[in-house]
Structures are given as C-alpha cells and as structure tokens.
Write a protein that holds these residues in place. Structure first.
Motif, mmCIF file in Angstrom:
data_model
loop_
_atom_site.group_PDB
_atom_site.id
_atom_site.type_symbol
_atom_site.label_atom_id
_atom_site.label_comp_id
_atom_site.label_asym_id
_atom_site.label_seq_id
_atom_site.Cartn_x
_atom_site.Cartn_y
_atom_site.Cartn_z
ATOM 1 N N LEU A 1 0.812 -1.217 0.000
ATOM 2 C CA LEU A 1 0.000 0.000 0.000
ATOM 3 C C LEU A 1 0.843 1.264 0.000
ATOM 4 O O LEU A 1 0.307 2.362 -0.171
ATOM 5 N N ALA A 2 2.128 1.149 0.176
ATOM 6 C CA ALA A 2 3.008 2.322 0.159
ATOM 7 C C ALA A 2 2.887 3.052 -1.171
ATOM 8 O O ALA A 2 3.034 2.451 -2.240
ATOM 9 N N GLY A 3 2.585 4.344 -1.103
ATOM 10 C CA GLY A 3 2.467 5.168 -2.301
ATOM 11 C C GLY A 3 1.171 5.003 -3.051
ATOM 12 O O GLY A 3 0.964 5.656 -4.084
ATOM 13 N N ARG A 4 0.250 4.157 -2.568
ATOM 14 C CA ARG A 4 -1.011 3.901 -3.271
ATOM 15 C C ARG A 4 -2.180 4.617 -2.585
ATOM 16 O O ARG A 4 -2.131 4.920 -1.398
ATOM 17 N N ILE B 1 3.624 2.969 6.911
ATOM 18 C CA ILE B 1 3.465 2.743 5.473
ATOM 19 C C ILE B 1 2.837 3.987 4.852
ATOM 20 O O ILE B 1 1.724 4.379 5.204
ATOM 21 N N ALA B 2 3.552 4.608 3.948
ATOM 22 C CA ALA B 2 3.157 5.912 3.419
ATOM 23 C C ALA B 2 2.125 5.783 2.306
ATOM 24 O O ALA B 2 2.392 6.089 1.134
ATOM 25 N N ALA B 3 0.935 5.340 2.674
ATOM 26 C CA ALA B 3 -0.166 5.318 1.710
ATOM 27 C C ALA B 3 -0.687 6.738 1.516
ATOM 28 O O ALA B 3 -0.532 7.607 2.383
ATOM 29 N N VAL B 4 -1.313 6.974 0.380
ATOM 30 C CA VAL B 4 -1.918 8.274 0.083
ATOM 31 C C VAL B 4 -3.393 8.187 0.477
ATOM 32 O O VAL B 4 -4.169 7.465 -0.163
ATOM 33 N N LEU B 5 -3.782 8.888 1.528
ATOM 34 C CA LEU B 5 -5.125 8.760 2.064
ATOM 35 C C LEU B 5 -6.112 9.631 1.290
ATOM 36 O O LEU B 5 -5.879 10.813 1.069
ATOM 37 N N GLY C 1 -13.963 8.966 10.853
ATOM 38 C CA GLY C 1 -14.211 8.389 12.171
ATOM 39 C C GLY C 1 -13.610 7.026 12.401
ATOM 40 O O GLY C 1 -13.688 6.500 13.503
ATOM 41 N N SER C 2 -12.998 6.428 11.382
ATOM 42 C CA SER C 2 -12.396 5.100 11.517
ATOM 43 C C SER C 2 -10.924 5.221 11.882
ATOM 44 O O SER C 2 -10.254 6.185 11.506
ATOM 45 N N ILE C 3 -10.417 4.234 12.621
ATOM 46 C CA ILE C 3 -8.997 4.225 12.986
ATOM 47 C C ILE C 3 -8.208 3.194 12.177
ATOM 48 O O ILE C 3 -7.028 2.971 12.427
ATOM 49 N N SER C 4 -8.854 2.588 11.173
ATOM 50 C CA SER C 4 -8.195 1.518 10.422
ATOM 51 C C SER C 4 -6.987 2.016 9.638
ATOM 52 O O SER C 4 -5.944 1.347 9.598
ATOM 53 N N THR C 5 -7.099 3.170 9.006
ATOM 54 C CA THR C 5 -5.961 3.660 8.224
ATOM 55 C C THR C 5 -4.801 4.069 9.129
ATOM 56 O O THR C 5 -3.641 3.984 8.722
ATOM 57 N N ALA C 6 -5.107 4.507 10.358
ATOM 58 C CA ALA C 6 -4.034 4.870 11.293
ATOM 59 C C ALA C 6 -3.170 3.653 11.619
ATOM 60 O O ALA C 6 -1.967 3.788 11.869
ATOM 61 N N ARG C 7 -3.774 2.467 11.614
ATOM 62 C CA ARG C 7 -3.002 1.259 11.889
ATOM 63 C C ARG C 7 -1.997 0.968 10.774
ATOM 64 O O ARG C 7 -1.032 0.241 10.978
ATOM 65 N N ILE C 8 -2.245 1.513 9.607
ATOM 66 C CA ILE C 8 -1.341 1.319 8.476
ATOM 67 C C ILE C 8 -0.300 2.433 8.414
ATOM 68 O O ILE C 8 0.908 2.183 8.395
ATOM 69 N N VAL C 9 -0.791 3.657 8.404
ATOM 70 C CA VAL C 9 0.091 4.808 8.172
ATOM 71 C C VAL C 9 0.900 5.165 9.415
ATOM 72 O O VAL C 9 2.114 5.386 9.328
ATOM 73 N N GLU C 10 0.243 5.210 10.572
ATOM 74 C CA GLU C 10 0.933 5.636 11.791
ATOM 75 C C GLU C 10 1.621 4.463 12.499
ATOM 76 O O GLU C 10 2.803 4.537 12.835
#
Length: 276
Positions: free
Chosen positions: A144-147, A167-171, A154-163
């Motif tokens: 997911l890096a760069g994607r 992993i530097a996903a583009v949110l 209100g979800s914390i799911s992306t924080a588990r990836i990025v923070e």
C-alpha cells in the motif's frame, strides 16, 4: 426497579449463564441510570454495510450486528429498535440520548474507552484489504506504500497502516465505507482496508468487482458501546454475548451473513474487556 417484558426462557438462560460464571445478580445504578432500566433499547447500527448493518427498502435494518442486537435485547427481555449511525457519529448517539447502545463495527481502543463503556467484544475481526478483482500488484499491507487508500471518517483503520506501521499510503477521505467502496469501484482509490467482516460483506455482494486479499495484519475487537459508566449494563451484555457463543447462535448468524464470502470466520468466545 422492575424490568418489564422478561420472558421465562430468557430468565432461565440468564440463570444458567450467571451460574456458570459465578456471577451475582446485577442491579440498577441509581446515580447514573442504566440501559437495564429501559423497557426498549434503541441501538445505533450502520446503514450501508452489507452483511453487518444495512438499511432495507422497507426502512428496517438487517445484518450480523442487527442480529447481535436482537439477541442481546431478547436475552434482557426488552424490545429493540434501530437508528442509523456513521463511524464519526457513534459517540454522539450515546451522548445525546438518541441511542442506548452502539453496535456498529466500533473497535475497542484506549482513547475510545474514555468516551464510552464497552461490553464484549462480540467479534474479533482481522484487518484486511479489499481491491478490485484482477489486481495483482497489491498482495499485502506493505504494497500500500504510495497507493491511494480510502480513509472513512471516524475510523482508525488507516491509522493502523500509516501511523502504526509507517506505510506511506496516500489517504483519500470519504464519509463512509460504502462511499470508499464506490471510490474503489470507479478506480479513484486502489484499496480499502478495515475489519474483514466489513470487507466480506461488500465482496459477497459483488464478487465480480472486488476481492479480499486474505492477508490479515492486525485485529479489530468490535465492542458494544454503552454510555460511559454503565457497568451494570456492560456486565449483563457480556453474559448475553457469552450465551450467544455457547449456544451456537453466533455460528448460525455468521454463516448466514458471510458464509458465501469464503472468509475464515472466528467462532470462539472472545476474551472480554473489563467493564470498569
């Protein structure tokens, strides 16, 4: 205080579970009140998550979390009705009194436990990734890096990836997971990541469009949220959830809602959070 509407069947079931757990009867909290004081429970659920919480054409709600709410209400001998919520509106439903419980893919976390009291979890989901069918460049969370990754409000799911994982996903922001899935369908994002039950509902509804990677990388403990401090209500709901698993009811619920998805479903009784 008398709690009306209790059936002899639910009384017997509660008695057996309480005896098995060595639990004493739970009373009302006179200082703050409790959901146990109510004859009807208003439960906030999602309205746009197939398999979990979906508003029907007739205005009702259906899905696994609706099934869980009905089981809890029946165990407590209470009527139940439903209102819709989004991820970002869950705490507000309890604060303003428009809901007594929230059962809406609400992951238990320390910051959230400062806002609400959690019973359960009623299910331990594993965070996974949904992509468009035929995509092979994304195989696990590292890809997911760069994607472009959808971020539901209100979800914390992306924080588990990025923070948490760096992993530097583009949110790409969206209001709900339903909107995230539509962005994925149109190619405006490359992936949606959250609990596997959420993803399984969308994948089962549209198998030709989406696929789950089946590459879980963390857990999401879905809890029943009550107003902060309702320990009595929390403990009683934990007894209801124990009965739900021990009776095999949860297996039937999960199979009915997600059996066609091919997802490896958890059916063991989760380890509950404390109700303090």
């Amino acid at each position: 205080m008398r709690r009306r509407g209790r059936t002899s069947g639910s009384l017997a079931l509660r008695g057996m579970v309480a005896a098995a757990l060595g639990a004493a009867p739970v009373g009302c909290d006179a200082a703050t009140g409790s959901i146990l004081d109510r004859d009807e429970l208003v439960v906030a659920v999602k309205a746009d998550q197939p398999g979990l919480g979906l508003k029907t054409g007739s205005g009702g709600f259906e899905g696994f979390e609706v099934d869980v709410a009905r089981y809890i209400a029946d165990y407590l001998g209470k009527r139940v009705s439903f209102v819709a919520t989004t991820s970002e509106g869950r705490e507000d439903k309890l604060r303003d009194g428009s809901a007594d419980l929230v059962i809406a893919t609400y992951s238990i976390s320390p910051p959230r436990k400062e806002q609400v009291t959690f019973a359960g979890p009623y299910y331990v989901a594993r965070q996974d990734i949904l992509v468009r069918r035929g995509i092979t460049a994304i195989r696990d969370v590292r890809d997911l890096a760069g994607r472009r990754l959808c971020q539901a409000s209100g979800s914390i799911s992306t924080a588990r990836i990025v923070e948490a994982r760096g992993i530097a996903a583009v949110l790409v922001p969206a209001k709900t997971y339903g909107e995230c899935v539509e962005l994925l369908r149109r190619g405006e994002v490359e992936a949606v990541s959250t609990g596997d039950l959420i993803l399984a509902g969308y994948a089962a509804r549209d198998r030709d469009a989406f696929t789950i990677l089946n590459a879980p990388f963390t857990e999401e403990r879905y809890g029943v949220a009550l107003p902060l401090g309702d320990v009595a209500g929390c403990e009683e709901i934990n007894r209801a959830l124990t009965a739900m698993y021990q009776s095999g009811a949860v297996k039937t619920m999960l199979q009915r809602r997600f059996g066609a998805s091919g997802l490896d479903l958890t059916r063991l009784v989760p380890q509950f959070e404390g109700c303090e």
